[in-house]
Design a protein around this motif. Structure first.
Motif, PDB file in Angstrom:
ATOM      1  N   VAL A 285       0.839  -1.201   0.000  1.00  0.00           N
ATOM      2  CA  VAL A 285       0.000   0.000   0.000  1.00  0.00           C
ATOM      3  C   VAL A 285       0.873   1.250   0.000  1.00  0.00           C
ATOM      4  CG1 VAL A 285      -1.634   1.369   1.350  1.00  0.00           C
ATOM      5  CG2 VAL A 285      -1.982  -1.099   1.121  1.00  0.00           C
ATOM      6  N   HIS A 286       1.862   1.272   0.885  1.00  0.00           N
ATOM      7  CA  HIS A 286       2.726   2.444   0.995  1.00  0.00           C
ATOM      8  C   HIS A 286       3.428   2.744  -0.320  1.00  0.00           C
ATOM      9  CE1 HIS A 286       5.509   5.355   2.665  1.00  0.00           C
ATOM     10  NE2 HIS A 286       6.528   4.632   2.247  1.00  0.00           N
ATOM     11  N   ALA A 287       3.886   1.699  -0.997  1.00  0.00           N
ATOM     12  CA  ALA A 287       4.603   1.895  -2.253  1.00  0.00           C
ATOM     13  C   ALA A 287       3.677   2.323  -3.388  1.00  0.00           C
ATOM     14  CB  ALA A 287       5.327   0.605  -2.636  1.00  0.00           C
ATOM     15  N   ALA A 288       2.491   1.744  -3.441  1.00  0.00           N
ATOM     16  CA  ALA A 288       1.595   1.967  -4.576  1.00  0.00           C
ATOM     17  C   ALA A 288       0.759   3.236  -4.454  1.00  0.00           C
ATOM     18  CB  ALA A 288       0.663   0.764  -4.738  1.00  0.00           C
ATOM     19  N   LEU A 289       0.531   3.684  -3.244  1.00  0.00           N
ATOM     20  CA  LEU A 289      -0.424   4.766  -3.006  1.00  0.00           C
ATOM     21  C   LEU A 289      -0.181   6.017  -3.858  1.00  0.00           C
ATOM     22  CD1 LEU A 289      -2.898   5.503  -1.327  1.00  0.00           C
ATOM     23  CD2 LEU A 289      -1.359   6.255   0.497  1.00  0.00           C
ATOM     24  N   PRO A 290       1.042   6.546  -3.915  1.00  0.00           N
ATOM     25  CA  PRO A 290       1.222   7.787  -4.698  1.00  0.00           C
ATOM     26  C   PRO A 290       0.855   7.633  -6.169  1.00  0.00           C
ATOM     27  CG  PRO A 290       3.109   7.405  -3.255  1.00  0.00           C
ATOM     28  CD  PRO A 290       2.287   6.149  -3.234  1.00  0.00           C
ATOM     29  N   GLU A 291       1.219   6.502  -6.764  1.00  0.00           N
ATOM     30  CA  GLU A 291       0.913   6.297  -8.180  1.00  0.00           C
ATOM     31  C   GLU A 291      -0.577   6.069  -8.404  1.00  0.00           C
ATOM     32  OE1 GLU A 291       2.896   6.860 -10.629  1.00  0.00           O
ATOM     33  OE2 GLU A 291       4.598   7.241  -9.295  1.00  0.00           O
ATOM     34  N   LEU A 292      -1.216   5.351  -7.502  1.00  0.00           N
ATOM     35  CA  LEU A 292      -2.653   5.109  -7.630  1.00  0.00           C
ATOM     36  C   LEU A 292      -3.446   6.402  -7.494  1.00  0.00           C
ATOM     37  CD1 LEU A 292      -2.929   1.840  -5.517  1.00  0.00           C
ATOM     38  CD2 LEU A 292      -3.112   2.018  -8.000  1.00  0.00           C
ATOM     39  N   GLN A 293      -2.992   7.279  -6.615  1.00  0.00           N
ATOM     40  CA  GLN A 293      -3.707   8.543  -6.423  1.00  0.00           C
ATOM     41  C   GLN A 293      -3.643   9.417  -7.675  1.00  0.00           C
ATOM     42  OE1 GLN A 293      -1.650   9.511  -2.626  1.00  0.00           O
ATOM     43  NE2 GLN A 293      -3.702   9.805  -1.797  1.00  0.00           N
ATOM     44  N   LYS A 294      -2.585   9.285  -8.445  1.00  0.00           N
ATOM     45  CA  LYS A 294      -2.472  10.067  -9.677  1.00  0.00           C
ATOM     46  C   LYS A 294      -3.534   9.690 -10.693  1.00  0.00           C
ATOM     47  CE  LYS A 294       2.586  10.547  -9.365  1.00  0.00           C
ATOM     48  NZ  LYS A 294       3.873  10.170 -10.005  1.00  0.00           N
ATOM     49  N   ARG A 295      -4.020   8.422 -10.620  1.00  0.00           N
ATOM     50  CA  ARG A 295      -4.926   7.922 -11.661  1.00  0.00           C
ATOM     51  C   ARG A 295      -6.264   7.459 -11.104  1.00  0.00           C
ATOM     52  NH1 ARG A 295      -0.538   5.278 -15.803  1.00  0.00           N
ATOM     53  NH2 ARG A 295      -2.344   4.231 -16.678  1.00  0.00           N
ATOM     54  N   GLY A 296      -6.507   7.741  -9.819  1.00  0.00           N
ATOM     55  CA  GLY A 296      -7.765   7.306  -9.224  1.00  0.00           C
ATOM     56  C   GLY A 296      -7.913   5.805  -9.240  1.00  0.00           C
TER      57      GLY A 296
END
Length: 266
Positions: A119-130
């Protein structure tokens, strides 16, 4: 209306076999570009080649490996839309005479820490694309599992984590997949016992069907059970009693998550 998945990017931990590999195949068939992340490089590369994706060796107990897996998705495919944090193992010990500290630590590191690091690793990239996070928990996270209490504990923790994250992040979706005994390597030590007592073993395809219902849905903070003989759906949690003032009236501030507010203001 069917959700258009063509061109989306998915990262799957534990993607070399079982639920992870089957999910990679299903997503790829719908046009999703897949990063297969697993500690098993040989089989992981086979699956990645099969689905036209890429493989990255990933030990989910190591935060740097989860970060590298996300970086691979961004480098190879331009971003990340789906993080399927699926890697998991059974514990194989109770808290009695057969308790083994090393088995306990390994199970917690893979089944819980691996989700947290992912979660910590993926969160920033996921937030960019919803985008969205789906974590594999288990029916053991929704009901008691006396035969493997440590497994039940870490899977219940995953469910609790997912529900909390959904409230903390409104710009992504976060859900849990909670299958019963599925036909994967994790049940190998239990298979004969399960068959002897007549316990149904789920085909992996049924678990992937539920996974796709989450991917193509709109809910967040849900824990989807997958049980033989029942249609999969989100488990209906009963709301716990909330705080009340001395006169019995509800404390409305509790709805705003006062702990998070206090932490932000401290």
């Amino acid at each position: 209306m069917p959700v258009e998945l063509t061109g989306k990017v998915a990262l799957i931990t534990g993607g070399s076999n079982g639920i992870g590999a089957a999910s990679a195949r299903r997503l790829a068939s719908l046009g999703v570009r897949v990063v297969v992340a697993d500690i098993d490089a040989d089989q992981g590369k086979v699956v990645a080649d099969e689905v036209g994706g890429v493989f990255v060796r990933c030990d989910v107990t190591q935060p740097a490996d989860s970060a590298a897996a996300v970086e691979t998705a961004v480098r190879e495919f331009g971003g990340l839309d789906i993080a399927f944090l699926n890697a998991g193992i059974g514990t194989g010990c109770s808290l009695g005479d057969d308790f083994d500290v090393e088995r306990y630590r390994r199970a917690m590191a893979i089944n819980l820490d691996g989700v947290v690091y992912g979660v910590h690793a993926a969160l920033p990239e996921l937030q960019k694309r919803g985008g969205q996070i789906i974590a594999t928990a288990s029916m053991a996270g929704l009901m008691p599992m006396p035969g493997d209490p440590v497994y039940g504990a870490n899977k219940a923790a995953v469910v609790g984590l997912v529900r909390a994250l959904a409230g903390a992040y409104s710009d992504i979706r976060v859900n849990a997949l909670c299958p019963a005994f599925a036909d994967t390597n994790i049940i190998t030590p239990l298979r004969s016992t399960l068959e002897d007592i007549g316990m149904p073993i789920l085909p992996v395809s049924a678990v992937v069907d539920a996974f796709m219902s989450i991917v193509e849905g709109s809910g967040t903070g849900e824990a989807w059970f997958v049980q033989s003989g029942r249609e999969s759906e989100p488990f209906a949690f009963r709301n716990p009693p909330g705080p009340r003032a001395a006169d019995g009236s509800r404390v409305e501030a509790a709805k705003k998550d006062p702990i998070s507010i206090a932490l932000k203001e401290s």
